[in-house]
Structure formats: structure tokens, C-alpha cells
Design a protein around this motif. Structure first.
Motif, PDB file in Angstrom:
ATOM      1  N   LEU A   9       1.046  -1.150   0.023  1.00  0.00           N
ATOM      2  CA  LEU A   9      -0.016  -0.105   0.101  1.00  0.00           C
ATOM      3  C   LEU A   9       0.883   1.297  -0.147  1.00  0.00           C
ATOM      4  O   LEU A   9       0.613   2.457  -0.445  1.00  0.00           O
ATOM      5  CB  LEU A   9      -0.888   0.011   1.329  1.00  0.00           C
ATOM      6  CG  LEU A   9      -2.155  -0.921   1.198  1.00  0.00           C
ATOM      7  CD1 LEU A   9      -2.916  -0.783   2.427  1.00  0.00           C
ATOM      8  CD2 LEU A   9      -3.040  -0.564  -0.158  1.00  0.00           C
ATOM      9  N   GLU A  35      -4.060   7.801  -0.067  1.00  0.00           N
ATOM     10  CA  GLU A  35      -5.231   7.494   0.321  1.00  0.00           C
ATOM     11  C   GLU A  35      -6.101   7.877  -0.970  1.00  0.00           C
ATOM     12  O   GLU A  35      -7.160   7.363  -0.987  1.00  0.00           O
ATOM     13  CB  GLU A  35      -5.658   8.626   1.567  1.00  0.00           C
ATOM     14  CG  GLU A  35      -7.177   8.371   1.981  1.00  0.00           C
ATOM     15  CD  GLU A  35      -7.450   8.988   3.374  1.00  0.00           C
ATOM     16  OE1 GLU A  35      -8.474   8.466   3.794  1.00  0.00           O
ATOM     17  OE2 GLU A  35      -6.790  10.054   3.641  1.00  0.00           O
ATOM     18  N   THR A  55      -5.938   5.186  -3.737  1.00  0.00           N
ATOM     19  CA  THR A  55      -6.490   3.947  -3.346  1.00  0.00           C
ATOM     20  C   THR A  55      -8.077   4.230  -3.195  1.00  0.00           C
ATOM     21  O   THR A  55      -8.915   3.145  -3.672  1.00  0.00           O
ATOM     22  CB  THR A  55      -5.986   3.329  -2.098  1.00  0.00           C
ATOM     23  OG1 THR A  55      -6.116   4.257  -1.044  1.00  0.00           O
ATOM     24  CG2 THR A  55      -4.647   3.154  -2.082  1.00  0.00           C
ATOM     25  N   CYS A 100      -9.604   4.674  -7.061  1.00  0.00           N
ATOM     26  CA  CYS A 100      -9.438   3.355  -7.920  1.00  0.00           C
ATOM     27  C   CYS A 100     -10.097   2.377  -7.400  1.00  0.00           C
ATOM     28  O   CYS A 100     -10.489   1.529  -8.376  1.00  0.00           O
ATOM     29  CB  CYS A 100      -7.808   3.023  -7.956  1.00  0.00           C
ATOM     30  SG  CYS A 100      -6.846   4.289  -8.734  1.00  0.00           S
ATOM     31  N   GLN A 101     -10.608   2.167  -6.235  1.00  0.00           N
ATOM     32  CA  GLN A 101     -11.399   0.978  -5.787  1.00  0.00           C
ATOM     33  C   GLN A 101     -12.891   1.347  -6.392  1.00  0.00           C
ATOM     34  O   GLN A 101     -13.472   0.073  -6.604  1.00  0.00           O
ATOM     35  CB  GLN A 101     -11.433   1.128  -4.337  1.00  0.00           C
ATOM     36  CG  GLN A 101     -10.304   0.894  -3.515  1.00  0.00           C
ATOM     37  CD  GLN A 101      -9.910  -0.623  -3.972  1.00  0.00           C
ATOM     38  OE1 GLN A 101     -10.600  -1.730  -3.778  1.00  0.00           O
ATOM     39  NE2 GLN A 101      -8.806  -0.550  -4.422  1.00  0.00           N
ATOM     40  N   ALA A 114      -0.787  -2.145  -4.914  1.00  0.00           N
ATOM     41  CA  ALA A 114      -1.424  -1.798  -3.800  1.00  0.00           C
ATOM     42  C   ALA A 114      -2.946  -1.999  -4.116  1.00  0.00           C
ATOM     43  O   ALA A 114      -3.598  -2.286  -3.203  1.00  0.00           O
ATOM     44  CB  ALA A 114      -1.160  -0.010  -3.531  1.00  0.00           C
ATOM     45  N   LEU A 115      -3.452  -1.884  -5.363  1.00  0.00           N
ATOM     46  CA  LEU A 115      -4.698  -2.067  -5.803  1.00  0.00           C
ATOM     47  C   LEU A 115      -5.095  -3.562  -5.482  1.00  0.00           C
ATOM     48  O   LEU A 115      -6.100  -4.102  -5.070  1.00  0.00           O
ATOM     49  CB  LEU A 115      -5.051  -1.589  -7.050  1.00  0.00           C
ATOM     50  CG  LEU A 115      -4.918   0.062  -7.156  1.00  0.00           C
ATOM     51  CD1 LEU A 115      -5.357   0.418  -8.755  1.00  0.00           C
ATOM     52  CD2 LEU A 115      -6.061   0.597  -6.463  1.00  0.00           C
ATOM     53  N   MET A 146      -5.683  -4.551  -2.031  1.00  0.00           N
ATOM     54  CA  MET A 146      -7.119  -4.090  -1.516  1.00  0.00           C
ATOM     55  C   MET A 146      -8.021  -4.990  -2.008  1.00  0.00           C
ATOM     56  O   MET A 146      -8.863  -5.092  -1.614  1.00  0.00           O
ATOM     57  CB  MET A 146      -7.430  -2.588  -2.003  1.00  0.00           C
ATOM     58  CG  MET A 146      -6.402  -1.575  -1.700  1.00  0.00           C
ATOM     59  SD  MET A 146      -6.954  -1.259   0.213  1.00  0.00           S
ATOM     60  CE  MET A 146      -8.341  -0.693   0.184  1.00  0.00           C
TER      61      MET A 146
END
Length: 438
Positions: free
Chosen positions: A175, A185, A188, A191-192, A283-284, A287
Motif C-alpha cells: 500500500l 489515500e 486507493t 481507484c477502488q 497496492a490495488l 485492496m
């Protein structure tokens, strides 16, 4: 709309995409917006074309054109079939009494059918035009044996890539692709949204594959924007065909997880270190892995919960298991307790909940473990970084100080919005005038 008509003390079938509104056999249990006219004794009831799915002691009946469904006991479905064959209500009631040895309130039964929009009203002679289901061909192509082979190949390549390069294994360290917490922050968070949308779209597309009028919509939880999939028609297909629509979101998340990791692998330099783009992809990916693991949180009624309910042929297993678990702990702690109400819960739910209630505890344990292992370390690192920069601002420069301040402002603003909404709702409840019957 999905409705359940219980009979002979049998509750109805759960609807995965929404709550089922119970409609009982007595007039007080039927939601009415006005009293329908009684059925003339000699006139048949004209019904729209209905589908019937026999499942042992229960039958799912519905109008797929408007997504209105009900779960009837077998005798209730038999009575409905008689009305659909043109038998006048009075004769159908006499047939029911002769066949099952019990009387039936036929006027109340027909009123309930009206609530479900099963009855053709006077002047409504036109047949409902069948509406083609869009994206059905695409759904059939994606969720096909060829699609399954492609997914298996993608997941295999993902595993091979992680074996060759351990840096690609998802961890919470992924992350921190940047030292700026505000950038972390925002990236992420933003892009979520498309990834969550893809998850829900997969559910809808898998439903379209079966000819269901599944719908994807945008809703709100507090101030969060959420995507929702409605598949009321899923109760009208055989159980063995329901699993792909239920698991479509998880399968898509796994495909996204593999694709993001392989994309990061493609950016690795000679030393095996991913580029900045690759670090963002990792990082994605992490998640996405968290979202997959959250499916084990059965008490939140996730996709896997509905799979379990379908496999076990249950109705409202979650509520029954919580009741059984509560009574079990009351006995252990010596507190007053009552035996679970067997007339309230479906017999199958009561039977399965004896062991499923322990599985519920496992789900809670997994959720707490995920929080401690996957979320808490991230929060500790972020907060320590932000507070450390504020305390020693002279060593981190203006950029680090602004980043920390921006991060705190974003999160404090979120908490302030939540507090404002909670306070407003409480104020609205306190000032709402009470209605006193005259």
C-alpha cells in the motif's frame, strides 16, 4: 418485488438480492392500499402467464416480466394452478377443501395475488410483450467453459509470477507506494470504485446470462456511494444454476487480483523492483485481496453466505443461527434463556443452525484476524508517519508537513460528516411528532 406466501407453517424462500416481505393467510397479514372488490362467485380469475419452480414442499411462482415472485407451499401452488386453468374461485375453494381436507379463504387468497400483480384487472387484455434481455450473449460468453479456462490460465500465471518473484506477493507493505499519505489515500480510494463496480457488474452479467432482468444501480450508505445488484429473478431458476451469479463477483475479483499482479510484474526492472505504476497496481491488488477475504464475513451476509444458504436449502439461516448462538451462550453464562421459537424459524434452519452457529463464530474470528493482520498494521504505520512528520516537521520539509496536514483534514472531514449525519438523524427522531390514535 419478491414476496413470500407461507402456508402450513412453512416459511418462504430467501431472495438473495433483497428482503422478502411476508404475506400471510389472514387479512391482517396482507399489505393493502385499499380493499379489493370480492370475486364474483361464478367468474374465473384471469391471471398473467406465471412460471412455476417446484422445489419439494415449496413452489416458487412469479411473473418474470415484472420481477414479482412468491414462494408457496405445494398445496397453495396447486390452488393457484386451478385458478390459472380458468376454474372459478368458489369451485377452486371447494376442490381445495375436498383434496386437502381444509377450508381456504379464497377471497383473501385472490387479494394476495392482486398484491403480487398476478391478476389481470378488468380491461387489461393485452399480453405483456416479452422484453429482450440485453447483454445476454456477452454474459453467456464470459461465463462459459472457455471463460473458465481463461480464468484458470490467468490464475495459474499469477501463482507462477509470485513464485518467481516474491515481491509480487500481496502484503500490506504494497500500500505504501509513495511517502505522501494524502496521495496514497486518494489513489486507493478513487481507484477502488471501478473495481467494485466491476464486481457488481459481474453479478448482473451472470444473471443476464440466465435471462434474468438483473439491474445494476448506484445507492448510498451514509455518505458513501455504493453499487448494488438486483437479481430478484434468481429465485425462479433451479438451484444448480444460481451459483455462478452468486460467485461471479468473487471470481471477477480473483481475475482482477491476478491481472493487477501480472501488470506489476511487467513493469519490474532488472533488479526485480516494480516501477511506480507497478507499485500502484500492487497496492490495488492488496485492496482487492482484502475484498475477497471479507467474503468470509458470513455475518455480513456476503456472497458466500448466500451460496451456503443455497447449498444447505435454508431460508433465513443467519437470523436463526444468531438466535441459537445467543441461547447457547446464555446457558453457558447461567443467564435466563428461552428455547428458540420453532414456529418462527424454518425447521431446516433450526437443524442446520446447530452447527452453522459455530461456523458463524469462525467467520467473526476471521474478520477480527483480518482486521488485526491486514488493516491495523496499515493504520498504525500511516498514523505514526503522519504524527511523526508533525512532531518533527523541521526534518521533513514543507511538502511532508502539508501532506500530513492534508491527510488529517481528509479523515477528520469524513468523521465530521458522519457525526453530522448521526446528529441530524437523532434530532429528526426527537422532533418527529408522535401519532396518537383518536
Amino acid at each position: 418485488m419478491s414476496t413470500v406466501i407461507p402456508g402450513d407453517e412453512l416459511p418462504g424462500e430467501p431472495v438473495p438480492s433483497g428482503e422478502a416481505a411476508p404475506v400471510g393467510a389472514s387479512p391482517g397479514d396482507v399489505p393493502t392500499g385499499g380493499a379489493p372488490a370480492p370475486v364474483p362467485p361464478g367468474a374465473p380469475v384471469r391471471l398473467y402467464p406465471l412460471t412455476y419452480l417446484d422445489e419439494g414442499d415449496e413452489v416458487t411462482v412469479g411473473r418474470p416480466d415484472i420481477d414479482s415472485y412468491a414462494v408457496l407451499p405445494a398445496d397453495g401452488a396447486a390452488l393457484l394452478r386451478r385458478l390459472g386453468d380458468g376454474v372459478p374461485p368458489a369451485q377452486a375453494a371447494a376442490w381445495y377443501r375436498q383434496t386437502y381436507g381444509e377450508p381456504v379463504d379464497i377471497d383473501d387468497f385472490v387479494d394476495t395475488l392482486r398484491e403480487l400483480d398476478f391478476v389481470r384487472e378488468t380491461g387489461d387484455d393485452a399480453e405483456p410483450a416479452p422484453r429482450p434481455v440485453r447483454w445476454r450473449a456477452l454474459g453467456a460468453a464470459v461465463f462459459s467453459p472457455v471463460g473458465a479456462i481463461c480464468l484458470a490460465a490467468l490464475l495459474t500465471a499469477w501463482v507462477v509470477a509470485m513464485v518467481r518473484s516474491p515481491a509480487l506477493v500481496p502484503t500490506y507493505h504494497n500500500l505504501f507506494f509513495t511517502r505522501y499519505m494524502t496521495v496514497l489515500e486518494l489513489v486507493t480510494f478513487v481507484c477502488q470504485f471501478p473495481l467494485i463496480l466491476l464486481h457488481e457488474a459481474a453479478h448482473a452479467l451472470a444473471g443476464r446470462r440466465l435471462g434474468l432482468r438483473s439491474r445494476l444501480s448506484i445507492g448510498r450508505r451514509l455518505y458513501y456511494v455504493v453499487f448494488q445488484t438486483t437479481m430478484d429473478g434468481l429465485v425462479s431458476v433451479p438451484r444448480r444454476k444460481r451459483y455462478v451469479p452468486m460467485l461471479a463477483g468473487i471470481l471477477t475479483d480473483l481475475a482482477v487480483l491476478a491481472a493487477l499482479t501480472l501488470g506489476a510484474a511487467a513493469t519490474e526492472g532488472p533488479d526485480g523492483t516494480p516501477s511506480t505504476t507497478g507499485r500502484i497496481l500492487l497496492a490495488l491488488a492488496y485492496m482487492t485481496l482484502l475484498r475477497v477475504s471479507w467474503q468470509l464475513w458470513f455475518y455480513l451476509e456476503t456472497d458466500l453466505y448466500y451460496v451456503v444458504v443455497t447449498v444447505l436449502d435454508c431460508v433465513d439461516l443467519q437470523a436463526t443461527a444468531r438466535d441459537v448462538l445467543r441461547q447457547r451462550f446464555n446457558r453457558i453464562l447461567g443467564r435466563p434463556h428461552t428455547v428458540p421459537d420453532e414456529t418462527r424459524w424454518h425447521p431446516r434452519d433450526l437443524s442446520v443452525s446447530r452447527w452453522y452457529s459455530w461456523l458463524l463464530l469462525v467467520g467473526w474470528t476471521v474478520s477480527i484476524g483480518t482486521l488485526l493482520a491486514g488493516v491495523l498494521p496499515v493504520a498504525v504505520r500511516v498514523l505514526s508517519t503522519v504524527l511523526g512528520r508533525l512532531v518533527t516537521s523541521h526534518t521533513h520539509g514543507t511538502a511532508g508537513l502539508l501532506d500530513s496536514v492534508g491527510f488529517l483534514v481528509i479523515n477528520i472531514a469524513q468523521l465530521a460528516v458522519i457525526a453530522h449525519l448521526v446528529r441530524r438523524e437523532r434530532h429528526a427522531r426527537r422532533t418527529r411528532p408522535s401519532t396518537v390514535p383518536s
